[in-house]
Design a protein around this motif. Sequence first.
Motif, PDB file in Angstrom:
ATOM      1  N   UNK A  33       1.123  -1.428   0.375  1.00 39.07           N
ATOM      2  CA  UNK A  33       0.349  -0.018  -0.152  1.00 39.07           C
ATOM      3  C   UNK A  33       0.558   1.182  -0.317  1.00 39.07           C
ATOM      4  N   UNK A  34       2.016   1.241   0.967  1.00 37.56           N
ATOM      5  CA  UNK A  34       3.172   1.941   0.613  1.00 37.56           C
ATOM      6  C   UNK A  34       3.825   1.890  -0.572  1.00 37.56           C
ATOM      7  N   UNK A  35       4.351   1.409  -1.242  1.00 42.25           N
ATOM      8  CA  UNK A  35       4.676   1.268  -1.989  1.00 42.25           C
ATOM      9  C   UNK A  35       3.986   2.543  -3.702  1.00 42.25           C
ATOM     10  N   UNK A  36       3.059   1.791  -3.437  1.00 44.72           N
ATOM     11  CA  UNK A  36       1.575   2.215  -4.232  1.00 44.72           C
ATOM     12  C   UNK A  36       1.333   3.586  -4.274  1.00 44.72           C
ATOM     13  N   UNK A  37       1.319   3.772  -2.831  1.00 46.83           N
ATOM     14  CA  UNK A  37       1.425   5.400  -2.823  1.00 46.83           C
ATOM     15  C   UNK A  37       2.318   6.553  -3.071  1.00 46.83           C
ATOM     16  N   UNK A  38       3.519   5.711  -2.678  1.00 46.59           N
ATOM     17  CA  UNK A  38       4.867   6.547  -3.631  1.00 46.59           C
ATOM     18  C   UNK A  38       4.624   6.127  -5.089  1.00 46.59           C
ATOM     19  N   UNK A  39       4.357   5.225  -5.983  1.00 45.75           N
ATOM     20  CA  UNK A  39       4.340   5.234  -7.284  1.00 45.75           C
ATOM     21  C   UNK A  39       3.521   6.329  -7.698  1.00 45.75           C
ATOM     22  N   UNK A  40       1.444   6.477  -7.115  1.00 42.31           N
ATOM     23  CA  UNK A  40       0.857   6.978  -7.711  1.00 42.31           C
ATOM     24  C   UNK A  40       0.701   8.670  -7.090  1.00 42.31           C
ATOM     25  N   UNK A  41       1.910   9.107  -6.268  1.00 47.24           N
ATOM     26  CA  UNK A  41       2.536  10.491  -5.770  1.00 47.24           C
ATOM     27  C   UNK A  41       3.956  11.291  -6.884  1.00 47.24           C
ATOM     28  N   UNK A  42       4.302   9.697  -7.636  1.00 45.68           N
ATOM     29  CA  UNK A  42       5.267  10.003  -8.402  1.00 45.68           C
ATOM     30  C   UNK A  42       4.547  10.985  -9.654  1.00 45.68           C
ATOM     31  N   UNK A  43       3.931   9.824  -9.895  1.00 47.95           N
ATOM     32  CA  UNK A  43       2.907  10.471 -11.234  1.00 47.95           C
ATOM     33  C   UNK A  43       1.558  11.447 -11.308  1.00 47.95           C
ATOM     34  N   UNK A  44       1.945  11.861 -10.107  1.00 50.62           N
ATOM     35  CA  UNK A  44       1.161  13.115  -9.800  1.00 50.62           C
ATOM     36  C   UNK A  44       2.150  13.874 -10.359  1.00 50.62           C
ATOM     37  N   UNK A  45       3.471  13.724  -9.963  1.00 54.09           N
ATOM     38  CA  UNK A  45       4.125  14.976  -9.844  1.00 54.09           C
ATOM     39  C   UNK A  45       4.894  14.924 -11.355  1.00 54.09           C
ATOM     40  N   UNK A  46       4.985  14.250 -12.009  1.00 55.27           N
ATOM     41  CA  UNK A  46       5.487  14.264 -13.710  1.00 55.27           C
ATOM     42  C   UNK A  46       3.640  14.882 -14.145  1.00 55.27           C
ATOM     43  N   UNK A  47       3.019  14.378 -13.897  1.00 53.67           N
ATOM     44  CA  UNK A  47       1.559  15.289 -14.222  1.00 53.67           C
ATOM     45  C   UNK A  47       1.290  16.272 -13.876  1.00 53.67           C
ATOM     46  N   UNK A  48       2.260  17.134 -13.002  1.00 54.41           N
ATOM     47  CA  UNK A  48       2.227  18.275 -12.515  1.00 54.41           C
ATOM     48  C   UNK A  48       3.270  19.647 -13.062  1.00 54.41           C
ATOM     49  N   UNK A  49       4.391  18.606 -14.008  1.00 50.94           N
ATOM     50  CA  UNK A  49       5.776  19.438 -14.330  1.00 50.94           C
ATOM     51  C   UNK A  49       4.760  19.029 -16.036  1.00 50.94           C
ATOM     52  N   UNK A  50       3.883  18.246 -16.384  1.00 51.59           N
ATOM     53  CA  UNK A  50       3.956  18.247 -17.608  1.00 51.59           C
ATOM     54  C   UNK A  50       2.443  19.307 -17.693  1.00 51.59           C
ATOM     55  N   UNK A  51       1.674  19.700 -16.663  1.00 49.80           N
ATOM     56  CA  UNK A  51       0.212  20.210 -17.005  1.00 49.80           C
ATOM     57  C   UNK A  51       1.353  22.049 -16.494  1.00 49.80           C
TER      58      UNK A  51
END
Length: 173
Positions: free
Chosen positions: A127-145
């Motif tokens: 669960x915690x690993x997937x939380x970190x993975x989603x956060x990483x993807x959101x960071x990529x999304x924020x930079x792309x946005x």
Amino acid sequence: MGPVSSPDPRKDPRFRRFRGAAYGIHILLTTLFSLWLIWSVGRSVSAMTPEQLPPAPVTLTFRECLEGARALWTELESGREKLVNVSPAKSVDQEWMRFRTAWLQKLRVRESECALDSRERAPLREVFGRLVRVQDLYAIHAVQYAGEVGGAVDALHAALERAGRDPSAGRLP
């Protein structure tokens, strides 16, 4: 025998030492710049990513850890939803990085309290690993946005504001 071509005047042997020195200086400066850039990026990433903490003296129960993970997920999702309201939209990535750093500090504290390395806590570790993975993807999304969509969103907001100030905006056709 064929015709003999004249030597290339740009490769005058008298200047061989100077060409060698120029190449050496170029390679040295390029190497120094590259090392500085790598060091700078590494330092920046390190500052934005809190280290994992040692295990806390008191371990939380499985249920408390799961509820903590859910609370972190809710906070992460709420932070992501707020991104569309950041103005100017080009600064979404900077705003996300501030949020991300604070959120990761909370995550690291919760991880240390949950003893994720133990065998019976493998589901929590996932669960915690997937939380970190989603956060990483959101960071990529924020930079792309911020880089790709942000300018268009800012231009749209400016156009809406200008159109709203137009004297004919209040009249019906």
